[in-house]
Design an enzyme around this catalytic site. Structure first.
Site, PDB file in Angstrom:
ATOM      1  N   GLY A 287     -79.586 -14.225  -6.496  1.00 53.81           N
ATOM      2  CA  GLY A 287     -80.531 -15.296  -6.178  1.00 53.81           C
ATOM      3  C   GLY A 287     -79.916 -16.585  -5.697  1.00 53.81           C
TER       4      GLY A 287
ATOM      5  N   ALA B  18     -66.144 -15.015 -10.560  1.00 50.99           N
ATOM      6  CA  ALA B  18     -65.751 -16.007 -11.548  1.00 50.99           C
ATOM      7  C   ALA B  18     -66.809 -17.113 -11.679  1.00 50.99           C
ATOM      8  CB  ALA B  18     -64.380 -16.599 -11.211  1.00 50.99           C
TER       9      ALA B  18
ATOM     10  N   LYS C  71     -74.269 -25.995 -13.763  1.00 49.29           N
ATOM     11  CA  LYS C  71     -73.077 -25.154 -13.873  1.00 49.29           C
ATOM     12  C   LYS C  71     -73.520 -23.703 -14.000  1.00 49.29           C
ATOM     13  CE  LYS C  71     -72.684 -26.708 -18.687  1.00 49.29           C
ATOM     14  NZ  LYS C  71     -71.832 -27.319 -19.715  1.00 49.29           N
TER      15      LYS C  71
ATOM     16  N   GLU D 102     -72.822 -15.054 -16.073  1.00 51.41           N
ATOM     17  CA  GLU D 102     -71.808 -14.356 -16.866  1.00 51.41           C
ATOM     18  C   GLU D 102     -71.846 -14.825 -18.316  1.00 51.41           C
ATOM     19  OE1 GLU D 102     -68.327 -12.638 -14.757  1.00 51.41           O
ATOM     20  OE2 GLU D 102     -68.316 -14.608 -13.814  1.00 51.41           O
TER      21      GLU D 102
END
Lengths: 764, 285
Positions: free
Chosen positions: A483, A521, A719, A723
């Site tokens: 997204g 990451a 931020k 994950e």
């Protein structure tokens, strides 16, 4: 923008590419056809380890429609690979796992390609194979790669602080062994590639990779050609979760295309995709934590042993994460960690969402619960007390620029009732009948990890405002279905005053997109988002200056309201589209471009691995409630509370979806998902026996909440999220199962048979 | 990977009567009937079956008939789930139909297909065993009846000869409650790791007739007569509770399961008594 309420940031708009995906209009690799296109099939080893004595391709070559048959002898013989040069395009002298690529076919139909593949005769002299990492690493085990006689594919070691003093200060030491397993990513779109070798020696590779520029470096070195001889085109990606970093398949198909003189496409079916799946690497952890009687962590040791498989994909980065990332979630005072990855005769392992971090937390968060129980501390307060806080630097130098973890813990407690509510069911803990329990776990993650590809740290973006009023954004970070196209559209729309649906976020194409490390990451929203903010601002400034110059007024007197600009003094006005048109006319056809460069304020790691590698760190506190049928070992998650700090939430709808998806993956990982490999062969390469959870497996009560702080280093205060959201899941479920039964889960998945066995052992 | 059947080389036949269907099945040794196709098409795609002739049963007259004593081979799981009679008379079967696949599969999958695929884990098998079902088989010469417990000869194997077709199962009017229980590894769409069905007919406070059947615990679904015997004649109450425990142990003794990716034989053997006792307990009013 300060002081003005955002129009699009924080709006839960529907994903801008959703309509195309739902109606089938989005063209995935499997939808692409080009003139003269051929179809590929791969011949794989059925032997886990062996010497190739001969390959007979003669019968395959006679199959009608076959245009190319390749073996290792026909492909460039240049060792290469992202971490270790142990990749070959096709096997040369040896095969090293069941599924190792031996030969490849290009034919006019998939059926002809498969028929020819079945006719290739490979004579292999079997060698002893090794499947256990500890056996692989034992002194006398024969090597899988002669270059690594010890079968160590990669090693990582780190220590910090005065460990001896730490253990001396400890009043309680808890320790334990934990193992995590192979997880198949289970994306909707199996791996595919369309390759075209051009007569001038160049290639166009249409590959659903989310690190196209990094992959291009690998591919160029394998083919022995300059970087610019490969054009990487990234089509829509139907999910990846880390599997589609740098794949081998594009090289095989590129060589087929070169040999056949025609474009070639390869698309796996589910069984092939799952059988050669490069899953999450399995790990064995030996954890040890020292704590004072007051509940302050003072020392930590960890030894990690993992499986790289027969060649090294991205497992080294996962190993390093598993060894030391948790030291920036908690202050452990002092630590020593080491890890090794073993070569085994099994399919290679690679990255998956939350890599290394979730695995390490599975054991750590259970040991922290054990500390709380043994010291009679509140498990939430114990975590709060030892967690790294905003403004602090952790032992490895990570700088926590923002953290709302304390508020997340408070909200998790309020919403779930944990641990007080646990007291209500305390009397029900036991090993027979139906039992319920609650467990918690916290987590963090990076938000754009720096030391991946030195050439392109940070990110850059180009906003193109066409004379037709169309807005395009070019970045080097592909969307893999999570997204970010929508998020980036919102960011550009916010800055330009148009609507998100007016912004076309272009797919990555190395012929026109900026170079970048890619989407990994947890960096795309943060890094590409910051670059998009900059590029949008630059575009707006350039356009404003152009209008001011044309109207012969001071740019500071121009006021934008959405897509409309007005000169406050004269009342003269124009629109974004009209101004963009004028700009292009005046500039002889050149569209207005805004360039954005985001160079993050991170620190390279020094020789001791000290530094601040990420601009920001997201946090999460999760609580799971489970019900266990002790007679059968079946556990189910009946309630789940996830509270997150990801700074500003740019889109609450997609953010919530990310967390729900992570909970689903966490339920699957903790209770049922497992790539079942016996003697190197995957026994469950299908969605029948590789079980991912369905709607019926999701907890009836699922609460997702965001504690919104402001991250100074992220776009509009945001931020990363996706994950961090999976990282606490398996530990939270494990802690809940312990709460229900008293059994401490040491392995995932905590599948019925395994839990039943543990209940039997503990009962006797 | 596997070679795929070339659809242009397969003969497709669509008979409209049982006699025509039997003739069609005799046209080739490689002929296979297809009803819902939920097993066959997967097997074809994986290269495990390569029929040269496919006989579509969807137009065969009477095959989808559902009555109080007869379930046509073409009756789908969805039909069973919608049937008030099935819910009242064969609750174990309806529960099994509810657990078989997802909704799309239930709309296509038929009772006949489920039985003829002959998986030891077939959902509908153990419920039909506890309801004393008889297989009605049409062949070139006649229609024969085979007690369902004799219908399977091994995993994936039935007693159907060349040109024979299962057309229905018939069930005597049975009294009492029945129940179906299974172990699954996922709650949304899964096949049974092991399963058990039970039925108890209770007359004047005692068990007049008991049936116990187990699935995925042996090469074929099977009845456990020894378990049934310890239940029959037992009065409801503590005696029956003890007898249920005994029956559960006897059912465990009747297991000869396999190890596979879903479970070990040890776990399967241990779960059968749990499932049998739960299914039996659900049959006690």
């Amino acid at each position: 923008m300060t002081g003005i309420a955002p129009r699009w940031i924080g709006q839960g708009i529907a994903q801008t590419d959703m309509r195309d995906k739902l109606t089938g209009a989005a063209d995935y690799v499997g939808d692409l056809t080009v003139p003269r296109m051929l179809h590929a099939a791969i011949v794989r080893s059925e032997v886990a380890h062996g010497i190739i004595r001969s390959i007979d391709t003669s019968r395959a070559e006679r199959v009608p429609g076959v245009r190319a048959v390749l073996t290792g002898a026909d492909t460039p013989s240049i060792p290469f690979g992202p971490y270790v040069p142990d990749w070959r395009i096709l096997a040369e002298d040896k095969v090293r796992y069941i599924g190792d690529e031996i030969a490849a076919i290009a034919a006019t139909s998939p059926e002809a390609a498969r028929e020819a593949a079945a006719l290739i005769e490979v004579d292999i002299e079997p060698l002893p194979a090794v499947f256990d990492p500890f056996e692989a690493l034992a002194p006398d085990t024969p090597p899988i790669w002669d270059e690594r006689p010890d079968n160590v594919a990669n090693a990582f070691a780190i220590d910090r602080g005065d460990l001896e003093a730490g253990w001396a200060a400890a009043d309680l030491v808890v320790e334990g062994e934990f193992t995590t397993n192979r997880i198949y990513h289970g994306y909707l779109e199996p791996i595919g590639v369309l390759a075209e070798a051009h007569p001038n020696g160049r290639y166009t590779l249409t590959v659903p990779t989310h690190i196209p520029y990094k992959a291009r470096i690998t591919y160029a070195s394998a083919l022995g050609i300059p970087l610019d001889h490969i054009r990487m085109v990234v089509p829509p990606i139907g999910g990846s979760f880390g599997a589609k970093y740098e794949m081998l398949e594009p090289l095989i198909v590129a060589c087929l295309s070169r040999a056949a003189g025609a474009p070639v496409r390869l698309v796996y079916d589910r069984e092939e995709d799952a059988a050669i799946a490069r899953p999450r690497p399995p790990f064995h952890f030996q954890h040890r934590i020292g704590v004072t009687a007051e509940g302050r962590f003072v020392a930590r040791e960890t030894e990690v042993t993992g499986i790289a498989g027969a060649r090294v994909f991205w497992s080294p980065a996962i190993l390093a994460t598993a060894v030391h990332r948790v030291d920036s979630l908690y202050h452990f005072g002092s630590m020593q960690g080491s890890g090794r990855l073993a070569y085994t005769n099994e399919p290679p392992t690679t990255a998956m969402r939350g890599f290394g971090n979730a695995e390490a937390l599975f054991g750590i968060e259970q040991l922290i619960d054990e500390i709380a129980e043994r010291l009679d501390h509140d498990p939430i307060e114990l975590r709060r007390r030892n967690a790294a806080k905003a403004g602090e630097r952790t032992m490895h130098g990570w700088l926590i620029s923002s953290s709302e973890l304390p508020a997340c813990l408070d909200r998790a407690r309020e919403l779930s009732g944990y641990p007080q509510r646990r007291a209500l069911v305390e009397g029900t803990r036991g090993r027979t009948g139906i039992r319920r329990g609650m467990g918690m776990a916290i987590a963090h993650h990076v938000s754009g990890y720096k030391p991946i590809l030195k050439d392109f740290d940070g990110s850059s973006a180009i906003v193109r405002l066409g004379g037709d009023g169309r807005v395009s954004l070019f970045v080097g970070e592909p969307d893999l279905g999570q997204g970010q196209v929508t998020i980036l559209s919102q960011i550009v729309a916010e800055g330009l005053g148009c609507a998100p649906n007016d912004v076309q976020v272009q797919g990555v194409d190395s012929a026109m997109s900026p170079d970048a490390v890619g989407t990994l990451a947890s960096r795309a929203t943060t890094m590409a988002g910051m670059a998009a903010v900059e590029a949008t601002r630059a575009a707006r400034e350039r356009l404003t200056a152009f209008i001011a110059s044309g109207w012969q007024v001071d740019a500071s007197e121009l006021e934008w309201d959405g897509p409309k600009v007005t000169h406050a003094v004269s009342g003269r006005s124009s629109t974004l589209a009209d101004a963009a048109h004028d700009y292009q006319v005046v500039h002889c056809g050149l569209p207005l471009l805004g360039e954005g460069v985001h160079r993050p304020d991170t620190e390279d790691l020094d020789a001791e691995k000290y530094g601040n590698p990420s601009v920001a760190y997201p946090f999460a506190a999760h609580v799971a409630e489970v019900e266990v049928d002790c007679d059968t070992g079946q556990a189910r998650v009946i309630g789940y509370w996830a509270v997150h700090d990801s700074g500003t939430i740019l889109n609450p709808s997609t953010a919530r979806s990310q967390v729900l998806g992570a909970i689903a993956q966490g339920v699957g990982w903790s209770l049922m998902e497992d790539v079942d490999i016996v003697d190197g062969a995957v026994r469950n390469p299908s969605f029948l026996d590789y079980r991912i959870p369905g709607a019926g497996d999701m907890p009836a009560r699922t609460v997702v909440e965001f504690v919104e702080g402001y991250e100074p280093n992220g776009p509009h205060g945001a931020k990363s999220l996706a994950e961090a959201a999976i990282n606490p899941t398996i530990a939270a479920v494990a802690n809940a199962i312990h709460d229900a039964t008293g059994v401490r889960p040491r392995h995932v998945p905590i599948a019925p048979e395994r839990l039943w066995e543990a209940l039997q052992e503990d009962a006797s | 990977m596997s070679s795929v059947m070339d659809p242009t080389k397969v003969t497709y036949l669509r008979p409209t009567s049982v006699a025509e269907a039997v003739d069609a099945l005799r046209t080739s040794d490689g002929a296979r009937p297809i009803a819902g196709g939920t097993d066959l098409m997967v097997q074809v795609r994986l290269g495990r079956r390569r029929p040269d002739t496919v006989v579509d049963l969807s137009a065969v007259d009477g095959l989808a008939e559902l009555s109080e004593e007869r379930i046509g081979a073409g009756v789908t799981m969805r039909r069973l789930l919608a049937s008030e009679h099935a819910a009242a008379a064969w609750p174990a079967l309806v529960e099994a139909a509810r657990l078989l696949g997802g909704r799309q599969i239930q709309a296509m999958a038929t009772v006949g297909g489920n039985l003829c695929n002959a998986s030891p884990a077939a959902e509908s098998a153990t419920p039909l065993l506890v309801h004393d079902a008889t297989a009605r088989i049409a062949g070139p010469d006649c229609v024969r009846a085979v007690p369902l417990e004799e219908f399977w000869s091994g995993p994936g194997q039935t007693v159907l000869g060349p040109g024979e077709l299962l057309i229905a199962v018939t069930l005597p009017a049975t009294a009492g409650r029945s129940a179906y229980r299974r172990i699954e590894l996922r709650r949304s769409v899964d096949i049974a790791v092991v399963s058990a069905a039970a039925r108890l007919e209770i007359v004047d406070g005692a068990v007049a007739q008991a049936r116990v059947a187990i699935g995925a615990a042996a090469p074929t679904p099977r009845r456990v007569v020894a378990a049934e015997q310890v239940l029959e004649g037992v009065a409801v109450g503590p005696d029956l509770e003890r007898a249920i425990n005994q029956a559960a142990v006897l059912a465990g003794d009747a297991c000869v399961p396999i190890d596979d990716t879903r479970a070990t034989a040890r776990y399967r053997t241990a779960m059968i008594p749990v499932l049998v006792s739960r299914a039996l307990a659900a049959c006690v009013p």
